[in-house]
Design a protein around this motif. Sequence first.
Motif, PDB file in Angstrom:
ATOM      1  N   PHE A 215      -5.296  10.126   1.617  1.00  8.80           N
ATOM      2  CA  PHE A 215      -4.837  11.125   1.441  1.00  8.80           C
ATOM      3  C   PHE A 215      -3.562  11.180   2.471  1.00  8.80           C
ATOM      4  O   PHE A 215      -3.646  11.185   3.320  1.00  8.80           O
ATOM      5  CB  PHE A 215      -5.780  12.489   1.701  1.00  8.80           C
ATOM      6  CG  PHE A 215      -6.947  12.414   0.777  1.00  8.80           C
ATOM      7  CD1 PHE A 215      -6.913  13.113  -0.386  1.00  8.80           C
ATOM      8  CD2 PHE A 215      -8.080  12.009   1.249  1.00  8.80           C
ATOM      9  CE1 PHE A 215      -8.435  12.928  -1.237  1.00  8.80           C
ATOM     10  CE2 PHE A 215      -9.284  11.661   0.631  1.00  8.80           C
ATOM     11  CZ  PHE A 215      -9.335  12.182  -0.636  1.00  8.80           C
ATOM     12  N   LYS A 216      -2.330  11.581   1.687  1.00 10.67           N
ATOM     13  CA  LYS A 216      -1.093  11.749   2.443  1.00 10.67           C
ATOM     14  C   LYS A 216      -0.820  13.166   2.670  1.00 10.67           C
ATOM     15  O   LYS A 216      -0.607  13.978   1.772  1.00 10.67           O
ATOM     16  CB  LYS A 216      -0.093  10.957   1.656  1.00 10.67           C
ATOM     17  CG  LYS A 216       1.268  10.933   2.592  1.00 10.67           C
ATOM     18  CD  LYS A 216       2.472  10.207   2.123  1.00 10.67           C
ATOM     19  CE  LYS A 216       3.725  10.332   2.893  1.00 10.67           C
ATOM     20  NZ  LYS A 216       4.886   9.897   2.062  1.00 10.67           N
ATOM     21  N   LEU A 217      -0.459  13.262   3.979  1.00 10.38           N
ATOM     22  CA  LEU A 217      -0.011  14.810   4.428  1.00 10.38           C
ATOM     23  C   LEU A 217       1.210  14.628   4.999  1.00 10.38           C
ATOM     24  O   LEU A 217       1.380  13.664   5.767  1.00 10.38           O
ATOM     25  CB  LEU A 217      -1.126  15.508   5.268  1.00 10.38           C
ATOM     26  CG  LEU A 217      -2.405  15.922   4.632  1.00 10.38           C
ATOM     27  CD1 LEU A 217      -3.373  16.326   5.951  1.00 10.38           C
ATOM     28  CD2 LEU A 217      -2.240  16.946   3.435  1.00 10.38           C
TER      29      LEU A 217
ATOM     30  N   VAL B  11       2.216   6.500   8.241  1.00  8.55           N
ATOM     31  CA  VAL B  11       3.143   5.646   7.332  1.00  8.55           C
ATOM     32  C   VAL B  11       4.562   5.570   7.733  1.00  8.55           C
ATOM     33  O   VAL B  11       5.075   6.211   8.608  1.00  8.55           O
ATOM     34  CB  VAL B  11       3.028   6.386   5.944  1.00  8.55           C
ATOM     35  CG1 VAL B  11       1.660   6.362   5.300  1.00  8.55           C
ATOM     36  CG2 VAL B  11       3.765   7.768   5.740  1.00  8.55           C
ATOM     37  N   HIS B  12       5.367   4.593   7.149  1.00  5.36           N
ATOM     38  CA  HIS B  12       6.684   4.373   7.379  1.00  5.36           C
ATOM     39  C   HIS B  12       7.316   4.760   8.826  1.00  5.36           C
ATOM     40  O   HIS B  12       8.061   5.326   8.703  1.00  5.36           O
ATOM     41  CB  HIS B  12       7.491   4.888   6.087  1.00  5.36           C
ATOM     42  CG  HIS B  12       7.337   6.222   5.851  1.00  5.36           C
ATOM     43  ND1 HIS B  12       6.999   7.407   6.809  1.00  5.36           N
ATOM     44  CD2 HIS B  12       7.125   6.926   4.510  1.00  5.36           C
ATOM     45  CE1 HIS B  12       7.056   8.665   6.267  1.00  5.36           C
ATOM     46  NE2 HIS B  12       6.987   8.255   4.796  1.00  5.36           N
ATOM     47  N   LEU B  13       6.615   4.034   9.638  1.00  4.55           N
ATOM     48  CA  LEU B  13       6.988   4.184  11.402  1.00  4.55           C
ATOM     49  C   LEU B  13       8.455   3.583  11.297  1.00  4.55           C
ATOM     50  O   LEU B  13       8.566   2.422  10.892  1.00  4.55           O
ATOM     51  CB  LEU B  13       6.127   3.685  12.154  1.00  4.55           C
ATOM     52  CG  LEU B  13       6.321   4.048  13.324  1.00  4.55           C
ATOM     53  CD1 LEU B  13       4.787   4.191  14.107  1.00  4.55           C
ATOM     54  CD2 LEU B  13       6.932   3.026  14.193  1.00  4.55           C
TER      55      LEU B  13
ATOM     56  N   VAL C  57       0.622  -1.178   0.019  1.00  8.00           N
ATOM     57  CA  VAL C  57       0.087  -0.042  -0.051  1.00  8.00           C
ATOM     58  C   VAL C  57       0.803   1.173   0.018  1.00  8.00           C
ATOM     59  O   VAL C  57       0.249   2.293   0.201  1.00  8.00           O
ATOM     60  CB  VAL C  57      -1.155  -0.027   1.190  1.00  8.00           C
ATOM     61  CG1 VAL C  57      -1.960  -1.035   1.044  1.00  8.00           C
ATOM     62  CG2 VAL C  57      -0.120  -0.073   2.670  1.00  8.00           C
ATOM     63  N   HIS C  58       2.198   1.197  -0.409  1.00  8.95           N
ATOM     64  CA  HIS C  58       3.030   2.349  -0.126  1.00  8.95           C
ATOM     65  C   HIS C  58       4.191   2.220  -1.323  1.00  8.95           C
ATOM     66  O   HIS C  58       5.319   1.600  -1.015  1.00  8.95           O
ATOM     67  CB  HIS C  58       3.493   2.558   1.170  1.00  8.95           C
ATOM     68  CG  HIS C  58       4.266   3.962   1.541  1.00  8.95           C
ATOM     69  ND1 HIS C  58       4.212   4.556   2.567  1.00  8.95           N
ATOM     70  CD2 HIS C  58       4.939   4.770   0.696  1.00  8.95           C
ATOM     71  CE1 HIS C  58       4.979   5.673   2.671  1.00  8.95           C
ATOM     72  NE2 HIS C  58       5.249   5.745   1.407  1.00  8.95           N
ATOM     73  N   THR C  59       3.975   2.834  -2.540  1.00  8.23           N
ATOM     74  CA  THR C  59       5.069   2.758  -3.475  1.00  8.23           C
ATOM     75  C   THR C  59       4.786   4.206  -4.270  1.00  8.23           C
ATOM     76  O   THR C  59       3.754   4.859  -4.142  1.00  8.23           O
ATOM     77  CB  THR C  59       4.638   1.540  -4.456  1.00  8.23           C
ATOM     78  OG1 THR C  59       3.450   2.070  -5.403  1.00  8.23           O
ATOM     79  CG2 THR C  59       4.349   0.406  -4.028  1.00  8.23           C
ATOM     80  N   HIS C  60       6.070   4.354  -4.723  1.00  9.01           N
ATOM     81  CA  HIS C  60       6.094   5.797  -5.486  1.00  9.01           C
ATOM     82  C   HIS C  60       6.982   5.215  -6.882  1.00  9.01           C
ATOM     83  O   HIS C  60       8.068   5.705  -6.976  1.00  9.01           O
ATOM     84  CB  HIS C  60       7.212   6.553  -4.899  1.00  9.01           C
ATOM     85  CG  HIS C  60       6.629   6.896  -3.316  1.00  9.01           C
ATOM     86  ND1 HIS C  60       5.714   7.930  -3.105  1.00  9.01           N
ATOM     87  CD2 HIS C  60       7.288   6.478  -2.126  1.00  9.01           C
ATOM     88  CE1 HIS C  60       5.550   8.125  -1.783  1.00  9.01           C
ATOM     89  NE2 HIS C  60       6.335   7.436  -1.309  1.00  9.01           N
ATOM     90  N   MET C  61       5.998   5.000  -7.783  1.00  7.71           N
ATOM     91  CA  MET C  61       6.635   4.719  -9.224  1.00  7.71           C
ATOM     92  C   MET C  61       6.795   6.017  -9.801  1.00  7.71           C
ATOM     93  O   MET C  61       5.702   7.187  -9.925  1.00  7.71           O
ATOM     94  CB  MET C  61       5.747   4.006  -9.965  1.00  7.71           C
ATOM     95  CG  MET C  61       5.251   2.500  -9.420  1.00  7.71           C
ATOM     96  SD  MET C  61       6.957   1.661  -9.142  1.00  7.71           S
ATOM     97  CE  MET C  61       6.059   0.175  -8.129  1.00  7.71           C
TER      98      MET C  61
ATOM     99  N   THR D 103       6.271  -1.172   1.494  1.00  6.70           N
ATOM    100  CA  THR D 103       7.688  -1.194   1.050  1.00  6.70           C
ATOM    101  C   THR D 103       8.402   0.266   0.972  1.00  6.70           C
ATOM    102  O   THR D 103       9.588   0.703   1.258  1.00  6.70           O
ATOM    103  CB  THR D 103       8.061  -1.543  -0.183  1.00  6.70           C
ATOM    104  OG1 THR D 103       7.373  -0.950  -1.367  1.00  6.70           O
ATOM    105  CG2 THR D 103       7.949  -3.035  -0.420  1.00  6.70           C
ATOM    106  N   ASP D 104       7.238   1.307   0.679  1.00  2.00           N
ATOM    107  CA  ASP D 104       7.777   2.792   0.396  1.00  2.00           C
ATOM    108  C   ASP D 104       8.573   2.717  -0.664  1.00  2.00           C
ATOM    109  O   ASP D 104       9.705   3.364  -0.766  1.00  2.00           O
ATOM    110  CB  ASP D 104       8.412   3.342   1.823  1.00  2.00           C
ATOM    111  CG  ASP D 104       8.510   4.857   1.625  1.00  2.00           C
ATOM    112  OD1 ASP D 104       7.851   5.744   0.486  1.00  2.00           O
ATOM    113  OD2 ASP D 104       9.240   5.543   2.290  1.00  2.00           O
ATOM    114  N   HIS D 105       8.304   1.865  -1.423  1.00  2.00           N
ATOM    115  CA  HIS D 105       9.137   1.528  -2.706  1.00  2.00           C
ATOM    116  C   HIS D 105       9.389   2.770  -3.769  1.00  2.00           C
ATOM    117  O   HIS D 105       8.492   3.473  -3.930  1.00  2.00           O
ATOM    118  CB  HIS D 105       8.605   0.554  -3.661  1.00  2.00           C
ATOM    119  CG  HIS D 105       9.449   0.314  -5.033  1.00  2.00           C
ATOM    120  ND1 HIS D 105      10.557  -0.494  -5.033  1.00  2.00           N
ATOM    121  CD2 HIS D 105       9.039   0.725  -6.252  1.00  2.00           C
ATOM    122  CE1 HIS D 105      11.068  -0.523  -6.227  1.00  2.00           C
ATOM    123  NE2 HIS D 105      10.093   0.308  -7.081  1.00  2.00           N
TER     124      HIS D 105
HETATM  125 ZN    ZN Z   1       6.591   7.170   0.929  1.00  2.00          ZN
END
Ligand code: ZN
Length: 465
Positions: free
Chosen positions: A150-152, A239-241, A59-63, A314-316
Motif C-alpha cells: 500500500f502506497k501512502l 519509494v523513489h529515494l 516494482v514501480h510503474t504507473h500505466m 523506474t517509477d515509469h
Molecule cells: Zn511513482
Amino acid sequence: MRTLIQGGTVVTAEGSYPADVLIDGETIAAVGRDLAALGAVDTTIDASGKYVIPGAIDVHTHMELPFGGTFAKDTFETGTRAAAWGGTTTILDFAVQSRGRSLREGLDAWHAKAEGNCAIDYGFHMIMSDVNDATLAEMDGLVADGVTTFKLFTAYPGVFLSDDGAIFRAMQQTAKNGGLIMMHAENGLAIDVVAAQTFAEGKTDPYYHGVVRYPIFEGEATNRAIRLAEAAEVPVYIVHLSAREALNEVRAARDRGAAAFAETCPQYLFLTLDDMGNGFEGAKFVCSPPLRPPDHAVELWKGLAKDDLQVVSTDHCPFDFEGQKELGRGDFRKIPNGLPGVENRVDLLHDGGVVAGRITANRWVEIISTAPARMFGLYPRKGAVAVGSDADLVVYDPKAKHTISASTHHMNVDYSCYEGREVQGWSTVVLSRGKTVIENGAYVGQKGDGRFLRREPSQEYLKAT
Ligand code: ZN
Ligand code: URP
Ligand code: ZN
C-alpha cells in the motif's frame, strides 16, 4: 513445449557459472551442464557469449495514471510490451483509490485496464487516498487477494497526502495483516509554501520544480516515515529515494536495526538538476522527488553497492512533451509529474553499473530482479534461475551497444530522457513463463500473455533481513 537455452553464462544474485537452462512448459526444469543429453526439445536458443538472467522485475510503474488533469500515456498494452523489449518480465503497478471511494473500486478499475492487455505478468500495489475505518478494514481483504502493498504519501497535499496519524494507523493495520507500507516521502506541505513563494517571485520555469523540493524535505519525511514504522513495529519501504539526506536516514535506521528498505530509480542515478534547465525543455525531466545535483547520485551508487538501497525501479509515468507536459507552461506547479523509463532500466544499470565498474553483474541482477521478488512476495517464483521457478528469462548480450532514442524506443511517449545516450548491454531474447516474447529486437508475443500475480505477504522475510 520444451526449450533449451544452451551455452550461456547463468548470472544470478548469488553467482555466475556456465550452464544450460531447460524449460518445460512455463517453468524451469533443469539448470546444468550439457542438458541436451536429457532428450529432445522443441526449440533451442543459442546463448553462447551471453548471460542468462532471471527476467527483470519493475516494482514501480504507473500505466494510465491520472495526474494533473491528464493520464500517463502508456497503457498496460504499450507499457508492458516496452518493458519486455527492455528485459523486464514483471511489473507491479499502482492501482489508485479515488478519494471518497473504496479501495476495491480502485483495484477493480486497475484490473479492468490490465486484464487481457499485458505482454508480461503483472501485479498491483494500492495507493490509499483516504485512510479511515472502512479502508483500513478493506486492506485485509486486499492482502488476502494478493495485493499486499500500500502506497501512502507525505506529498501532494489535497490529492494523495496522508497525515501522520493516518500513516501510523495504516502501518498498525499491516502489523496485523502482513502487508507493507510504501512511502512517498517528501514534506509536501513545506514544499507547497516554497513553491508558492518562488512562483510569486516570477520564477515559473520547470527548473524551479527541482529547486523548491529541497533535499531536506525528503530527508525529514523519510525519517518521519521510518520512525512511525518503528513505533508500529513493521517494516517500511521508501519509494523513489533521490536525495543524500533521505539515504542517510535509511542508513541510520538500518544501522540501529530498523526494518527500513528503499528503492531508487535510474533518473536519480543518471540525470541531474541541470537537465531541468534549458527553459521549458526542462519539463521533460519534471518528476517528484525531483532530479538532484550530481553529488547525490554518487551517494546513491554507494548506497546500492552497500545494500542501504535494495532495489532500482523506474517509477515509469510517461507524459508526452507536446500537449501534456505543456499543461505547465508558465507555471511549473502544473506540469504533470513523471518520466518514462520502463524500457531502459536494465540496460542503463548494466552500462552505468556493471560496465562502469560500480557494481558486479550479480549485484545488478539482485537489484533489478531478485531483491524486488523477495521484497514483494514473488520469490522464488520470480527473480531466480532455479528448478521450479517461472521461466521468465533473458538472454542478455553484455557486449552489444545501442543508442537510446525516442525514435526507436517502444514506450508510447514522444521523448526520451536519455536521448542519444549509448549503452552497452541488450536483451536479445526474452521469455515470459517459457514463451518467447522478444527475439532479436522483434516482439513475438501476444497481447494478453501476461497474467495477474497474486502475491504473498513478505513481512516475515523483511523483518528478518
Ligand atoms: Zn511513482
Ligand atoms: O513524479 C512522479 N514520481 N510521478 C508519479 C507519481 C509518484 O509520485 O510516484
Ligand atoms: Zn511517489
